[in-house]
Motif scaffolding. Structure first.
Motif, PDB file in Angstrom:
ATOM      1  N   MET A  60      45.088  49.925  53.577  1.00 47.81           N
ATOM      2  CA  MET A  60      43.891  49.123  53.360  1.00 47.81           C
ATOM      3  C   MET A  60      44.235  47.846  52.603  1.00 47.81           C
ATOM      4  O   MET A  60      43.757  46.753  52.935  1.00 47.81           O
ATOM      5  N   ALA A  61      45.076  47.998  51.589  1.00 47.77           N
ATOM      6  CA  ALA A  61      45.420  46.855  50.739  1.00 47.77           C
ATOM      7  C   ALA A  61      46.138  45.779  51.557  1.00 47.77           C
ATOM      8  O   ALA A  61      45.915  44.578  51.356  1.00 47.77           O
ATOM      9  N   LEU A  62      46.997  46.206  52.505  1.00 44.00           N
ATOM     10  CA  LEU A  62      47.718  45.238  53.328  1.00 44.00           C
ATOM     11  C   LEU A  62      46.733  44.455  54.199  1.00 44.00           C
ATOM     12  O   LEU A  62      46.843  43.237  54.351  1.00 44.00           O
ATOM     13  N   ARG A  63      45.712  45.201  54.714  1.00 43.49           N
ATOM     14  CA  ARG A  63      44.735  44.519  55.568  1.00 43.49           C
ATOM     15  C   ARG A  63      43.878  43.559  54.743  1.00 43.49           C
ATOM     16  O   ARG A  63      43.572  42.452  55.156  1.00 43.49           O
ATOM     17  N   VAL A  64      43.546  43.973  53.536  1.00 39.50           N
ATOM     18  CA  VAL A  64      42.755  43.105  52.653  1.00 39.50           C
ATOM     19  C   VAL A  64      43.569  41.853  52.318  1.00 39.50           C
ATOM     20  O   VAL A  64      43.064  40.721  52.340  1.00 39.50           O
ATOM     21  N   SER A  65      44.866  42.050  52.065  1.00 36.10           N
ATOM     22  CA  SER A  65      45.735  40.915  51.727  1.00 36.10           C
ATOM     23  C   SER A  65      45.726  39.904  52.874  1.00 36.10           C
ATOM     24  O   SER A  65      45.591  38.693  52.661  1.00 36.10           O
ATOM     25  N   ALA A  66      45.837  40.441  54.117  1.00 39.13           N
ATOM     26  CA  ALA A  66      45.882  39.563  55.277  1.00 39.13           C
ATOM     27  C   ALA A  66      44.578  38.772  55.394  1.00 39.13           C
ATOM     28  O   ALA A  66      44.576  37.557  55.648  1.00 39.13           O
ATOM     29  N   THR A  67      43.437  39.479  55.149  1.00 43.27           N
ATOM     30  CA  THR A  67      42.130  38.820  55.224  1.00 43.27           C
ATOM     31  C   THR A  67      42.033  37.700  54.182  1.00 43.27           C
ATOM     32  O   THR A  67      41.570  36.591  54.469  1.00 43.27           O
ATOM     33  N   VAL A 120      47.776  51.223  43.552  1.00 48.14           N
ATOM     34  CA  VAL A 120      48.427  50.794  44.798  1.00 48.14           C
ATOM     35  C   VAL A 120      47.834  49.458  45.251  1.00 48.14           C
ATOM     36  O   VAL A 120      48.551  48.533  45.649  1.00 48.14           O
ATOM     37  N   PHE A 121      46.498  49.351  45.178  1.00 45.01           N
ATOM     38  CA  PHE A 121      45.836  48.100  45.601  1.00 45.01           C
ATOM     39  C   PHE A 121      46.324  46.907  44.782  1.00 45.01           C
ATOM     40  O   PHE A 121      46.686  45.862  45.324  1.00 45.01           O
ATOM     41  N   ARG A 122      46.340  47.094  43.461  1.00 44.87           N
ATOM     42  CA  ARG A 122      46.723  45.975  42.580  1.00 44.87           C
ATOM     43  C   ARG A 122      48.126  45.504  42.943  1.00 44.87           C
ATOM     44  O   ARG A 122      48.366  44.319  43.158  1.00 44.87           O
ATOM     45  N   GLN A 123      49.045  46.489  43.045  1.00 48.29           N
ATOM     46  CA  GLN A 123      50.436  46.160  43.300  1.00 48.29           C
ATOM     47  C   GLN A 123      50.572  45.430  44.644  1.00 48.29           C
ATOM     48  O   GLN A 123      51.199  44.375  44.731  1.00 48.29           O
ATOM     49  N   THR A 124      49.920  45.984  45.691  1.00 52.48           N
ATOM     50  CA  THR A 124      50.064  45.403  47.032  1.00 52.48           C
ATOM     51  C   THR A 124      49.463  44.004  47.098  1.00 52.48           C
ATOM     52  O   THR A 124      50.051  43.090  47.679  1.00 52.48           O
ATOM     53  N   LEU A 125      48.283  43.837  46.479  1.00 54.56           N
ATOM     54  CA  LEU A 125      47.655  42.495  46.513  1.00 54.56           C
ATOM     55  C   LEU A 125      48.499  41.491  45.751  1.00 54.56           C
ATOM     56  O   LEU A 125      48.706  40.361  46.214  1.00 54.56           O
ATOM     57  N   GLU A 126      49.009  41.916  44.610  1.00 49.95           N
ATOM     58  CA  GLU A 126      49.831  40.992  43.816  1.00 49.95           C
ATOM     59  C   GLU A 126      51.073  40.564  44.606  1.00 49.95           C
ATOM     60  O   GLU A 126      51.526  39.432  44.526  1.00 49.95           O
ATOM     61  N   ASP A 127      51.621  41.523  45.381  1.00 55.72           N
ATOM     62  CA  ASP A 127      52.841  41.224  46.139  1.00 55.72           C
ATOM     63  C   ASP A 127      52.565  40.374  47.378  1.00 55.72           C
ATOM     64  O   ASP A 127      53.438  39.639  47.824  1.00 55.72           O
ATOM     65  N   ASN A 128      51.352  40.524  47.948  1.00 61.01           N
ATOM     66  CA  ASN A 128      51.133  39.888  49.263  1.00 61.01           C
ATOM     67  C   ASN A 128      50.171  38.708  49.279  1.00 61.01           C
ATOM     68  O   ASN A 128      50.105  38.000  50.282  1.00 61.01           O
TER      69      ASN A 128
END
Ligand SMILES: Nc1ncnc2c1ncn2[C@@H]1O[C@H](COP(=O)(O)OP(=O)(O)OP(=O)(O)O)[C@@H](O)[C@H]1O
Ligand SMILES: [Mg+2]
Length: 490
Positions: A60-67, A120-128
């Motif tokens: 989910m976090a990857l998709r949110v990052s892309a959006t 997980v969300f925080r980490q993924t968003l921060e990275d992407n």
């Protein structure tokens, strides 16, 4: 708790019967196994669940990052247009708005699963996400969730607004809210539900499952207790046979079929019964043989004594012969006293003692019985029991002027105490007086006709009734005879 008090505690609460103990051990082992297996199972399924939550959250976090990246790349004036078009198309599980302010989210009681998602969300968003604006990720209750601005609650909007993407009714699941600053005074606001809400649910076993599990456990325990009882029944029969044999010395053969340990014990028990019976018969024959053989020479000697001329010598001979004859007679007496051939029956010791006391009082003796009014029933030989108690009460009256008899029954055990007002016994004589023909000076002077066989006979009679007899000097003076007999409860 010290070792001693722990073992006392164990002793107190451990069942006395063999099946009871087996059952307790079995239940303890089953419970211990359940706790261990449950623990392992829970740890394993927790780990699997955590991993699944991590995977879903990452996706989910990857998709949110892309959006977010896509929105950031759009010119500011197109952002609203695109958003409105998206919302009109429907079908998305995200509630997305572009707000002019950062919306305050009320604190929410996160579970461990929620915390994993947030991390997980925080980490993924921060990275992407390349936008370096402020990012806020939090769970919120749908009740307090604000949308568009800090003054509008989701619950106050028509259902169609949030219901389509968030499905907040009727479940009221926590909503995951992500807010990212995408420009000056522009906050991209995304709210969604976790796709698999059961993943976030920490409940282990459902209530009906727990109930059926408990029911199965109870059924299994019931079956196990039946099997344990069946397995230990032969030991119970063996124990009853040993008690009966101990009481009347009549052999009670027991079945020798069963497990190896039982088989060996039962065979040894049957063998022992036969040996003891054999020994008892031999003893009887030996006794009657000896007394018969002794009587003949005594009679012969008495006739010869009459032929003596010297009066003094004749008297002395006669005195010795009287003594000898008395000893032979009392030896025969002890045999017939202890070998009373009676069938055991139920005897109320209270009634028996009252009867003995009444007879004694009618000839001027001081005998009083104090009871707790229970009938105190034993399974025994009435005549033998009467002789035993008469001997002991007779001693108290003869050597201690009076007999006070106390009778109580406690927990299947009958306790009789006979106290007198005499001199008691000199120190160390408590066991000596049980020897055949043993008499103390005080005894001889009070009762010149005694033989010194009363106590040994009484003890033997108590023993064959499964009880025991002890003497002690009573602290307030006099002798106390203590007798314990097993009560008959059936
Ligand atoms: N209540 C008592 N108080 C003091 N001494 C006792 C008492 N009972 C027994 N003794 C002592 O123990 C001895 C043994 O008692 P036991 O009843 O065996 O024989 P006995 O009374 O002398 O004779 P019998 O064979 O007629 O009963 C007695 O001679 C007496 O010295
Ligand atoms: Mg006596």
């Amino acid at each position: 708790m010290s070792v001693n008090s722990f073992s006392r505690f164990l002793h107190r609460f451990t069942p006395r019967s063999l099946p009871g103990r087996f059952f307790l051990v079995m239940v303890a082992l089953i419970l211990a196994t359940q706790v261990i297996v449950n623990n392992l199972w829970e740890t394993q399924s927790r780990n699997d669940q955590d991993q699944a939550i991590r995977d879903v959250a990452m996706n989910m976090a990857l998709r949110v990052s892309a959006t977010v990246e896509y929105f950031s790349s759009l010119p500011t004036r197109y952002r609203h247009v695109i958003l409105n078009q998206l919302r009109d198309m429907g079908g998305t599980r995200y509630f997305v708005t572009l707000n002019r302010e950062f919306i305050h989210i009320e604190p929410f009681q996160n579970t461990a699963s929620h915390q994993i998602v947030l991390d997980v969300f925080r980490q993924t968003l921060e990275d992407n996400v390349t936008t370096h604006g402020k990012i806020q990720i939090a769970f919120s209750s749908p009740e307090t969730l604000r949308v568009f601005n800090n003054d509008t609650l989701l619950k106050d909007l028509p259902d169609s607004w949030g219901q389509e993407s968030l499905m907040v009714k009727p479940l009221a699941l926590p909503v995951l809210v992500i807010q990212i600053a995408v420009g000056e005074g522009e906050w991209l606001y995304l709210a969604t539900l976790m796709p698999d809400s059961s993943l976030m649910n920490n409940e282990q076993l459902s209530e009906p499952l727990k109930a059926s599990y408990m029911a199965w456990m109870l059924i299994l325990m019931f079956i196990a207790s039946l099997l344990i009882q069946k397995m230990t029944r032969p030991f119970k029969k063996l124990s009853m046979a040993a008690q009966t044999f101990g009481r009347n010395l009549e052999p009670v053969p027991v079945s020798e079929a069963g497990c190896r340990e039982y088989e060996t014990t039962a065979r040894a028990f049957n063998h022992m019964q036969k040996n003891i019976q054999h020994y008892m018969n031999d003893r009887k024959q030996l006794f009657s043989g000896i007394s018969h053989d002794l009587k003949t020479p005594i009679t012969r000697l008495r006739l010869r004594t009459e032929l003596l001329d010297n009066d003094e010598e004749r008297d002395a001979f006669n005195q010795d012969l009287n003594h000898l004859e008395m000893m032979v007679k009392s030896a025969l007496q002890i045999l017939s006293d202890t070998d009373i051939h009676e069938n055991p029956e139920k005897i109320s010791l209270k009634n028996l003692l009252d009867d003995i006391a009444q007879s004694a009082c009618s000839v001027g003796q001081q005998v009083q019985v104090f009871t707790d009014n229970s009938p105190a029933v034993i399974n025994g030989k009435p005549l033998a029991m009467r002789r035993c108690l008469e001997n002991l009460i007779g001693n108290a009256v003869q050597y201690g002027q009076q007999a006070h008899v106390y009778l109580i029954s406690v927990k299947g055990c009958i306790d009789i105490r006979i106290r007198d007002k005499g001199p008691g016994l000199p120190e160390g004589m408590e066991e000596e007086v049980f020897k055949p023909y043993f008499r103390l000076e005080h005894g001889k002077s009070c009762n010149p006709d005694g033989n010194g066989l009363g106590l040994i006979t009484a003890r033997h009679l108590v023993n064959i009734h499964g009880g025991y007899l002890k003497l002690r000097n009573y602290p307030e003076g006099g002798l106390e005879v203590a007798l314990e007999l097993p009560e008959d409860k059936h």
